[in-house]
Structures are given as C-alpha cells and as structure tokens.
Design a protein around this motif. Structure first.
Motif, short mmCIF file in Angstrom:
data_model
loop_
_atom_site.label_atom_id
_atom_site.label_comp_id
_atom_site.label_asym_id
_atom_site.label_seq_id
_atom_site.Cartn_x
_atom_site.Cartn_y
_atom_site.Cartn_z
N THR A 83 -10.28 -0.11 -8.76
CA THR A 83 -10.26 -1.09 -9.85
C THR A 83 -8.91 -1.79 -9.95
O THR A 83 -8.84 -3.02 -10.03
CB THR A 83 -10.57 -0.37 -11.18
OG1 THR A 83 -11.80 0.32 -11.05
CG2 THR A 83 -10.66 -1.38 -12.32
N GLU A 84 -7.86 -0.99 -9.93
CA GLU A 84 -6.53 -1.55 -10.15
C GLU A 84 -6.08 -2.43 -8.99
O GLU A 84 -5.43 -3.46 -9.19
CB GLU A 84 -5.53 -0.42 -10.42
CG GLU A 84 -5.81 0.24 -11.76
CD GLU A 84 -4.92 1.45 -12.06
OE1 GLU A 84 -3.99 1.71 -11.27
OE2 GLU A 84 -5.16 2.11 -13.09
N LEU A 86 -8.14 -4.13 -7.03
CA LEU A 86 -8.94 -5.36 -7.09
C LEU A 86 -8.46 -6.28 -8.21
O LEU A 86 -8.64 -7.49 -8.14
CB LEU A 86 -10.42 -5.02 -7.27
CG LEU A 86 -11.07 -4.35 -6.05
CD1 LEU A 86 -12.54 -4.09 -6.29
CD2 LEU A 86 -10.87 -5.19 -4.79
N GLU A 87 -7.86 -5.70 -9.23
CA GLU A 87 -7.28 -6.53 -10.29
C GLU A 87 -5.98 -7.18 -9.84
O GLU A 87 -5.67 -8.30 -10.23
CB GLU A 87 -7.00 -5.66 -11.54
CG GLU A 87 -8.24 -5.37 -12.36
CD GLU A 87 -7.98 -4.32 -13.44
OE1 GLU A 87 -8.96 -3.95 -14.11
OE2 GLU A 87 -6.82 -3.87 -13.58
N LEU A 88 -5.25 -6.45 -9.03
CA LEU A 88 -3.94 -6.94 -8.60
C LEU A 88 -4.04 -8.01 -7.50
O LEU A 88 -3.28 -8.98 -7.49
CB LEU A 88 -3.13 -5.75 -8.06
CG LEU A 88 -1.77 -6.06 -7.42
CD1 LEU A 88 -0.77 -6.49 -8.48
CD2 LEU A 88 -1.25 -4.84 -6.65
#
Length: 303
Positions: A83-84, A86-88
RNA sequence: GGUGCCAUAGCUCAGUUGGUAGAGCAACGGACUGAAAAUCCGUGUGUCCCUAGUUCGAUUCUUGGUGGCACCA
C-alpha cells in the motif's frame, strides 16, 4: 511520433550480502533516480548496524525511502508495504521515469510486483489469545479447529506449521468467513512497467562476504545496539538475524563467540532461503554484481 | 627417550559382543499471501589414519608404523 516511455520500476534483488547496495547507488546515479528500500528490517529506525542499513554518505547522496521510516513497535507487514509503496510511486514517477527498488525481502517484492490479497488487520488481542491456546492446547487441537472452520484451507495448508494454522484461524474469526474464500491469489496488474534484476555470485564467495560482514558489524558496535534492544526481544520485529543470537548471549544461553558464529550461519541460511524463493521467479534477469555496465545497457535497452 | 590415551562425515563426537556406520552443528534442496531476516518440511555427503596378520568376513581383535594429546624422564 509522440512516444512516451512507460514509467518503470526496476527491482534490484538478490541474497543478503551479494552487493545490492553498492550497485543500487550506481544505478540510481546513472539514471538520476531515487531508491525504495525493499527490506523488512531496514525500515525499522531502531536497527541500523545489524540490518546493514546503507552508510550516511549514501543516504545523503541519494534519496532513500523505507529506511528508518517505521518503528519496531508498529505492526508492519507485506500488505502495508504494498500500500505504502503504491502511494509513494506516482509522486516519484512525476520526477523520474524510472524508479529503483532494492532489497531482498521476498514477500515484500512479490507484494509490490504481484499484489497481495485484501485481508483485514488482525486484532492483536485475538492473535495473543490464539497463540496462548496453541501453547496450551497444542497444534493438534488448533488444526482440528481449522478443519471445522475452513476444510478447504485445511486440505492445502502445511499442517506442521503453527504460524499458518494460526493465521488462517485469525482470518476466519476476524471476518466470519473462511480464509480460503479470501485467498484469491490474483496477480494484480500495475500501471507501470516492472523490470526485475537479480544479483548472484559464487556461493563460497557469497558466504565469505557474509562472514566478513558479520565481523564488521561486531566491530561497528552491533553488540551495543542489540543490548539496547534487549528489552524488546519478544517483539516479532526483533526476531531478526543478528539480534536474536546476541539476545541468547545476553540471556546466558551461549557464549559471545557462539552467538557470532550463529549469526553467520543464520545469515547464510537466510541467503539460501532467498535464493530458493527467487529461483522460481521466471521474470528475474540474473547478473553478477560486477556487471555494472551490462546492467546499465540492459536497462537502457528495455526503456 | 619411556609409559598411557586417542585417531570414524566439513566440525564435535557416538557406535559396531567381527557382517563396511549415526547424532548434533555445518552443508544442500523445498514450501511459502498481513510475523517473511518470520514459520515449516526434506536430504548423510564416509578409503571408519596406514600396514601386515587372525578370520568366510576387520572400521571393530592382534603386530608394526604415522600423527596428536597427557604424564614421566
């Protein structure tokens, strides 16, 4: 023709100690980009020496992500990493057509490149309760319970592996549904390209490097770093090679020399386990760490 | 120099009342979807120091070596 090269995530992987860090600096400089560390232990700020976090000069020179970004007191896992990352990534792709991810945490690599099933977080209390029951009632009983709750998963799970049994039960109890029904194992597609580059070298050479690196870690003060973390030895995140062996020494279970030998042996074992995992991934393009030029060319040709 | 003990897997050692051998660690292979540097499963890789005897058969018993350790000189 308005040809826009697709955004690409280069994943540089390989067993621990093979030489990923050195090469990742070269790649990041050559392609003017930043580095996402894919390492389930380097992301904890409490550990540095034993996790072989890159030196300050390197971290100052090239922006790194997921190094010392979290705490051992957090409940971290591969899905959170997915998740993190893909957010970054979108933000990084604005500035760089290619981004480099480096690391050897197998499941974390797969979580980013292939995705991981959507499951709820497990309540720590439920986990503690089930662990306690496993201890008191034994594997056999917990297995029987899983057989009732999720016969499909019971059929395919490794029945000797308590962690697998417990996790399936956790998900069954948390969601009220079977674990197997939520294990889709679907490979997610990404809106960027992924290029996997694997690093490997002669086995004895790899082991020599590992053994030497452990000696260097000890010389750099690993013992003191570990001693400061001794109070947290029961945390899952501190079940880490290089620390747990020293915890045994601190606890009087072995000598200092035995602990050091054990760190070396367990690191070699870990490297072997990584290679076993990587071996079955057909998407990896393998190189020797010294083939920097070849790797640059290979990446350039793909872009 | 003398006496005693030891020599078996990469290492530490067990064992075979004579039928070519097995533990731990290391090594090697595998599994793996919210603990993944985690967790779990599998595999013995050997001139049993050398030599000559006894024996149907010796890693095992005997002779003589070689090497190591200990003690006595």
């Amino acid at each position: 023709m308005n040809r826009k090269s697709p955004q690409t995530l280069i994943i540089l992987l390989g067993p621990t100690g093979v030489g990923k860090t050195a090469l990742s600096v070269g790649i990041a400089n050559h392609f003017q980009t930043e580095i996402i560390s894919c390492d389930s232990r380097q992301l904890f700020r409490e550990m540095s020496i034993g996790t072989a976090v890159p030196k300050k000069e390197i971290l100052n020179q090239i922006p790194h992500h997921f190094i010392h970004s979290h705490s051992i007191f957090e409940n971290y896992h591969a899905a959170r990493f997915e998740t993190e990352v893909l957010e970054l990534l979108p933000g990084l792709f604005v500035r760089h057509p290619i981004v480099l991810m480096t690391g050897g945490s197998m499941l974390y690599i797969d979580a980013v490149s292939k995705g991981i099933d959507d499951l709820p977080d497990v309540d720590p209390e439920l986990r503690a309760t089930l662990q306690e029951r496993m201890k008191k009632e034994g594997l056999e009983r917990m297995r029987a319970e899983l057989k009732l709750l999720d016969p499909d998963y019971y059929r395919e799970v490794d029945l000797q592996n308590p962690v697998r049994i417990l996790h399936a039960l956790e998900i069954c109890y948390t969601t009220g549904k079977t674990f197997s029904s939520q294990r889709t194992k679907t490979v997610k597609t990404r809106d960027f390209k992924i290029l996997k580059i694997g690093l490997n070298r002669d086995r004895t050479e790899l082991y020599d490097r590992i053994n030497q690196r452990v000696d260097e870690m000890m010389a750099a003060g690993l013992e003191e770093e570990a001693r400061n973390l001794f109070p947290y030895r029961d945390s899952n995140n501190m079940n880490t090679v290089g620390y747990r062996e020293l915890f045994d020494y601190f606890g009087g279970l072995c000598t200092r020399e035995e602990a050091i030998e054990k760190i070396k042996a367990n690191t070699r074992k870990y490297a072997r386990k990584q290679l076993t995992w990587f071996r079955k991934d057909p998407d990896i393009h393998w190189f020797h760490p010294d083939q920097e030029t070849e790797i640059f060319n290979f990446i350039s040709n793909i872009l």
